[in-house]
Design a protein around this motif. Structure first.
Motif, PDB file in Angstrom:
ATOM      1  N   GLY A   9     -11.121 -13.775  35.374  1.00 41.19           N
ATOM      2  CA  GLY A   9     -10.577 -13.441  36.636  1.00 41.19           C
ATOM      3  C   GLY A   9     -10.308 -11.945  36.909  1.00 41.19           C
ATOM      4  O   GLY A   9     -10.868 -11.067  36.210  1.00 41.19           O
ATOM      5  N   THR A  10      -9.303 -11.463  37.675  1.00 41.89           N
ATOM      6  CA  THR A  10      -8.940 -10.336  37.929  1.00 41.89           C
ATOM      7  C   THR A  10      -7.417  -9.982  37.596  1.00 41.89           C
ATOM      8  O   THR A  10      -7.183 -10.743  36.657  1.00 41.89           O
ATOM      9  N   ASP A  11      -6.903  -8.846  38.017  1.00 44.58           N
ATOM     10  CA  ASP A  11      -5.764  -8.649  37.510  1.00 44.58           C
ATOM     11  C   ASP A  11      -4.767  -9.450  37.399  1.00 44.58           C
ATOM     12  O   ASP A  11      -4.004  -9.603  36.518  1.00 44.58           O
ATOM     13  N   GLY A  12      -4.494 -10.303  38.552  1.00 42.25           N
ATOM     14  CA  GLY A  12      -3.401 -11.170  38.543  1.00 42.25           C
ATOM     15  C   GLY A  12      -3.535 -12.141  37.608  1.00 42.25           C
ATOM     16  O   GLY A  12      -2.610 -13.005  37.273  1.00 42.25           O
ATOM     17  N   GLU A  58     -21.407  -9.406  35.631  1.00 43.06           N
ATOM     18  CA  GLU A  58     -21.310 -10.825  36.048  1.00 43.06           C
ATOM     19  C   GLU A  58     -19.838 -10.388  36.849  1.00 43.06           C
ATOM     20  O   GLU A  58     -19.672 -11.201  37.911  1.00 43.06           O
ATOM     21  N   VAL A  59     -18.862  -9.925  36.481  1.00 44.77           N
ATOM     22  CA  VAL A  59     -17.888  -9.294  37.156  1.00 44.77           C
ATOM     23  C   VAL A  59     -18.314  -8.928  38.636  1.00 44.77           C
ATOM     24  O   VAL A  59     -17.663  -9.227  39.579  1.00 44.77           O
ATOM     25  N   GLY A  60     -19.125  -7.954  38.765  1.00 38.61           N
ATOM     26  CA  GLY A  60     -19.322  -7.323  39.825  1.00 38.61           C
ATOM     27  C   GLY A  60     -20.155  -8.184  40.658  1.00 38.61           C
ATOM     28  O   GLY A  60     -19.868  -8.314  41.983  1.00 38.61           O
ATOM     29  N   LEU A  63     -17.328 -10.428  42.091  1.00 41.12           N
ATOM     30  CA  LEU A  63     -16.160  -9.746  43.429  1.00 41.12           C
ATOM     31  C   LEU A  63     -17.359  -9.345  44.542  1.00 41.12           C
ATOM     32  O   LEU A  63     -16.819  -9.165  45.728  1.00 41.12           O
ATOM     33  N   ALA A  64     -18.484  -9.326  44.305  1.00 38.80           N
ATOM     34  CA  ALA A  64     -19.312  -9.093  45.778  1.00 38.80           C
ATOM     35  C   ALA A  64     -19.732 -10.506  46.358  1.00 38.80           C
ATOM     36  O   ALA A  64     -20.337 -10.156  47.470  1.00 38.80           O
ATOM     37  N   HIS A  65     -19.573 -11.414  45.870  1.00 37.48           N
ATOM     38  CA  HIS A  65     -19.965 -12.723  46.709  1.00 37.48           C
ATOM     39  C   HIS A  65     -18.842 -12.904  47.857  1.00 37.48           C
ATOM     40  O   HIS A  65     -17.772 -13.095  47.681  1.00 37.48           O
ATOM     41  N   PRO A  66     -19.673 -13.199  49.023  1.00 42.97           N
ATOM     42  CA  PRO A  66     -18.770 -13.322  50.369  1.00 42.97           C
ATOM     43  C   PRO A  66     -17.833 -14.597  50.156  1.00 42.97           C
ATOM     44  O   PRO A  66     -16.853 -14.613  51.034  1.00 42.97           O
ATOM     45  N   MET A 259     -10.299  -7.974  45.831  1.00 39.71           N
ATOM     46  CA  MET A 259     -10.844  -8.178  47.270  1.00 39.71           C
ATOM     47  C   MET A 259     -11.861  -7.027  47.514  1.00 39.71           C
ATOM     48  O   MET A 259     -11.272  -5.684  47.638  1.00 39.71           O
ATOM     49  N   THR A 260     -12.943  -7.152  47.984  1.00 37.50           N
ATOM     50  CA  THR A 260     -13.900  -6.014  48.161  1.00 37.50           C
ATOM     51  C   THR A 260     -14.206  -6.064  49.639  1.00 37.50           C
ATOM     52  O   THR A 260     -15.258  -5.310  50.234  1.00 37.50           O
ATOM     53  N   ARG A 261     -13.896  -6.971  50.339  1.00 34.28           N
ATOM     54  CA  ARG A 261     -14.219  -7.153  51.829  1.00 34.28           C
ATOM     55  C   ARG A 261     -13.210  -6.949  52.805  1.00 34.28           C
ATOM     56  O   ARG A 261     -12.713  -7.812  53.588  1.00 34.28           O
TER      57      ARG A 261
END
Length: 414
Positions: A9-12, A58-60, A63-66, A259-261
């Motif tokens: 996952g991410t930071d959280g 894989e992380v990228g 995160l990029a998936h809409p 969140m990248t969007r």
């Protein structure tokens, strides 16, 4: 004792494991963080060994998936993303877990961890960060996508709801999981969301006043309280503290580190601040999401430890992740929650019930909606209630409690 802390996952998702690892290391234990490659440097800076469960590429892609934060499609997206990794994640964790005196602590969503518990017989505890993941017919959590169990549902229909959720989990990911289980000569799993808890110990990193234990919760679930760790022991970045104290307390805006969007969100944040005559702090690791020019009353920050930042803020507008929610509760900072997916609607509902914040629905995300909601939150009455809750939230650090329970768990197993 050697403790493997395993999560994705991410930071959280990762910071609580990093914080727990730091506490365990200070208690004299050897710790390995098994997590996405992007957290290697943070783990090693804390003196933890590191094993990579997910590559940077894989992380990228994740995160990029809409659909990552889509209220309905996010589950399917993550299942398709994560299922192919199960075999290699199992092999990595199994190799680490075969060392005598090892305890595995795993995020329930990391299915390879439960495979290791069953096949390698490594003592294993689940680390649960949010109550919204616990199925309950007594007090159902608020679900994403408008799929919350209606209050008028009788008990039999509520049980059927959870069965239907397990059916969905079976088709999304359990079939892939069962293919791996077959190679390990393990019986197939039918009810994924019952199976993914360790039958021995589940540690909830939230307090009972935030989520009251229910009679139909897993009996092995114990609540330690919120874990206080923001990924760093450093103070605020240069200039951020000076900005926060140079005028009226700013409103902090974030949709989480994954969140990248969020271009529309940050444009709306700037407009809401201008409407209110408020100052703002925009938090994102991806500055390309920000407006090209920010007014002098608005500042960008790539990262800030929330427990240092939020006491200096007038309010925080966020997505409802449990890490941000807990930090705001401890800081006495009013919260405006804009839930997107996952456990976020449940956290938003709990914040509102506590009287320390409010939430906006998916059709209430204009600058006008945001400005009006913030105006209702930055009042003496709400601040007084936030201070009351903060006094409770600043109690014992859940990471210290969890570390003690793991030591007890290990003594009983070895």
């Amino acid at each position: 004792m050697h403790v493997i802390l395993a999560t994705v996952g991410t930071d959280g998702d990762v910071f609580p494991h990093l914080g727990l690892g730091s506490v365990l290391r200070e208690r004299g234990h050897r710790v390995t963080l098994a997590a996405p490659e992007t957290y290697r440097a943070r783990a090693e800076a804390l003196g933890l060994a590191f094993a990579s469960l997910v590559t940077t590429a894989e992380v990228g892609r994740m995160l990029a998936h809409p659909d990552l934060f889509h209220p309905l499609r996010s589950g399917r997206m993550m299942a398709r993303w994560g299922a192919p990794m199960i075999p290699r994640q199992y092999e990595l964790l199994a190799d680490l877990a075969r060392e005598p005196g090892t305890v595995l602590v795993t995020n329930p969503g990391l299915l390879a961890g439960r495979l290791v518990q069953e096949k390698v017989r490594c003592p294993t505890a689940s680390l649960l960060l949010q109550p919204g993941l616990v199925p309950s017919s007594t007090a159902p959590p608020k679900m994403t996508g408008g799929l919350t169990i209606p209050s008028w549902f009788p008990r039999p229909l509520r049980e059927l709801y959870w069965l239907a959720l397990d059916v969905a989990g079976y088709w999304l990911v359990a079939r892939s999981l069962n293919s791996v289980r077959a190679t390990l000569k393990l019986a197939p799993v039918r009810r994924l969301f019952r199976w993914w808890w360790s039958p021995d110990l589940v540690i909830g990193l939230f307090p009972n006043w935030y989520a009251e234990p229910q009679p139909d919760w897993p009996p092995q679930l114990r609540l330690a309280g919120f874990g206080r760790f923001d990924g760093t022991r450093n103070d605020l970045p240069d200039g951020v503290r000076a900005f926060c104290t140079a005028g009226s307390p700013p409103v902090a805006f974030t949709l989480g580190t994954g969140m990248t969007r969020a271009r529309g969100f940050f444009r709306t944040a700037v407009a809401a601040c201008e409407s209110l005559g408020a100052r703002g702090l925009l938090l994102t690791k991806y500055p390309e999401q920000l407006p090209a020019r920010l007014p002098p009353t608005i500042r960008h920050c790539g990262f800030a430890p929330f427990r240092a930042l939020l006491p200096l803020c007038g309010a925080v507008v966020h997505h409802g992740g449990i890490g941000t929610t807990a930090a705001a509760l401890e800081s006495g900072c009013p919260q405006l929650v804009l839930p997107l997916a996952w456990d976020q609607p449940d956290n938003a509902a709990r914040v509102a019930r506590l009287g320390v914040g409010a939430s906006l629905g998916s059709r209430q995300r204009t600058s006008g909606h945001m400005a009006r909601a913030l105006a209702r939150l930055v009042t003496p009455a709400v601040r007084a209630r936030c201070a009351e809750v903060a006094a409770k939230a600043r109690g014992e650090n859940g990471l210290e409690v969890a570390a003690g329970w793991l030591e007890e768990f290990a003594r009983a197993k070895f």
